[in-house]
Scaffold this motif. Sequence first.
Motif, short mmCIF file in Angstrom:
data_model
loop_
_atom_site.label_atom_id
_atom_site.label_comp_id
_atom_site.label_asym_id
_atom_site.label_seq_id
_atom_site.Cartn_x
_atom_site.Cartn_y
_atom_site.Cartn_z
N LEU A 67 0.83 -1.20 0.00
CA LEU A 67 0.00 0.00 0.00
C LEU A 67 0.86 1.25 0.00
CD1 LEU A 67 -2.85 1.27 0.26
CD2 LEU A 67 -2.57 1.12 2.74
N ASP A 68 0.52 2.18 -0.86
CA ASP A 68 1.18 3.49 -0.88
C ASP A 68 0.91 4.18 0.45
OD1 ASP A 68 1.90 6.20 -1.33
OD2 ASP A 68 1.56 5.97 -3.48
N ARG A 69 1.97 4.53 1.17
CA ARG A 69 1.82 5.13 2.51
C ARG A 69 1.08 6.46 2.48
NH1 ARG A 69 5.13 2.84 6.44
NH2 ARG A 69 5.44 0.65 5.88
N GLN A 70 0.92 7.04 1.30
CA GLN A 70 0.16 8.30 1.21
C GLN A 70 -1.27 8.11 1.70
OE1 GLN A 70 0.63 10.23 -2.59
NE2 GLN A 70 -1.15 11.57 -2.30
N ALA A 71 -1.76 6.87 1.68
CA ALA A 71 -3.11 6.59 2.15
C ALA A 71 -3.29 6.96 3.62
CB ALA A 71 -3.44 5.11 1.95
N PHE A 72 -2.21 6.97 4.38
CA PHE A 72 -2.30 7.22 5.81
C PHE A 72 -2.01 8.68 6.18
CE2 PHE A 72 -1.42 2.67 5.52
CZ PHE A 72 -2.48 2.18 6.26
N THR A 73 -1.74 9.51 5.19
CA THR A 73 -1.54 10.93 5.45
C THR A 73 -2.90 11.63 5.52
OG1 THR A 73 -1.40 11.47 3.09
CG2 THR A 73 0.65 10.87 4.22
N PRO A 74 -2.99 12.77 6.20
CA PRO A 74 -4.28 13.47 6.29
C PRO A 74 -4.87 13.83 4.94
CG PRO A 74 -2.73 14.34 7.91
CD PRO A 74 -1.95 13.41 7.03
N GLU A 75 -4.00 14.14 3.97
CA GLU A 75 -4.53 14.54 2.66
C GLU A 75 -4.90 13.35 1.78
OE1 GLU A 75 0.01 14.69 2.54
OE2 GLU A 75 -1.61 15.32 3.88
N GLY A 76 -4.33 12.17 2.03
CA GLY A 76 -4.65 11.00 1.22
C GLY A 76 -4.26 11.18 -0.23
N PHE A 77 -5.01 10.55 -1.12
CA PHE A 77 -4.80 10.67 -2.56
C PHE A 77 -5.75 11.71 -3.13
CE2 PHE A 77 -3.89 6.23 -1.41
CZ PHE A 77 -2.57 6.13 -1.84
N ASP A 78 -5.35 12.36 -4.21
CA ASP A 78 -6.21 13.34 -4.85
C ASP A 78 -7.54 12.71 -5.22
OD1 ASP A 78 -4.23 15.23 -4.65
OD2 ASP A 78 -3.52 15.01 -6.72
N GLY A 79 -8.62 13.36 -4.80
CA GLY A 79 -9.94 12.88 -5.15
C GLY A 79 -10.43 11.69 -4.35
N GLU A 80 -9.66 11.28 -3.34
CA GLU A 80 -10.02 10.11 -2.53
C GLU A 80 -10.06 10.51 -1.06
OE1 GLU A 80 -10.44 6.97 -3.59
OE2 GLU A 80 -9.48 6.90 -5.57
N PRO A 81 -10.98 9.93 -0.29
CA PRO A 81 -10.91 10.14 1.16
C PRO A 81 -9.67 9.45 1.71
CG PRO A 81 -12.54 8.47 0.64
CD PRO A 81 -12.09 9.05 -0.68
N SER A 82 -9.00 10.08 2.65
CA SER A 82 -7.85 9.42 3.27
C SER A 82 -8.34 8.27 4.14
CB SER A 82 -7.06 10.42 4.13
OG SER A 82 -7.77 10.73 5.32
#
Length: 263
Positions: free
Chosen positions: A70-85
């Motif tokens: 899993l891309d660790r960006q998923a666990f950041t407050p901003e998450g992925f563009d256009g996706e809920p974190s």
Amino acid sequence: MASIDTVLDKDGVRLTVEDAVATVTLTNPAKRNAQSPALWRALTEAGRALPGSVRVVVLRGEGKSFSAGLDRQAFTPEGFDGEPSFLDLARGSDAELDAVIAEYQEAFTWWRRSDLISIAAVQGHAIGAGFQLALACDLRVVAEDVQFAMRETSLGLVPDLTGTHPLVSLVGYARALEICATGRFVHAEEAERTGLANLVVADGEIDAAVRDLTAALLAAPRDAAIETKALLLGATRRTYDEQRTAERAAQARRLRDLAGLGD
């Protein structure tokens, strides 16, 4: 020579088809094919887009790693563009969270359809979601540099992308628990010895090995392969006598078909 048709190419997933063989490729080697909800939706779409002529599906990753998870960006407050974190998802209701995880799991479920045989060609890292994606396939051909690991428990999570059932089926409860609870690496020799890998080959030889295995799988009549896979998939949930009954029914269908008496 048959042409190779590109059926889908989006969000880090490419699906190509050549006659009876489909290849699903993870196409983000710069991030070691790290996974995201968009990639999972693309994998689900790839499964739905398979032509009926496909008998074998090969799953591979570009670059040095199959998938680092899993891309660790998923666990950041901003998450992925256009996706809920994932942090936002955690604030939803139980029903909402369950529905989202179920949608993610769809990317991992179609690989064991009875009308297909799926092969994961795994090199380098197959971590977390990457390990579970390899486990989603029927068979695994791995390079000598393979490194499997289930890191979810180490991160305070659980493996939730359908990986626990095949892992326990392949290596047994005690070893599966130890692998998941410690998050340690499983290398090629252990993978082959414990049944995680069907075949270990030298680095650089994985594509040739997968081609040879694919050709062997395609040599059997399709309906016989479908019936056999269905029998084996159901064996663990049937009693001995129930499996005998299922074998008789399947063989009767095959004999009638060979005699030209099928529906």
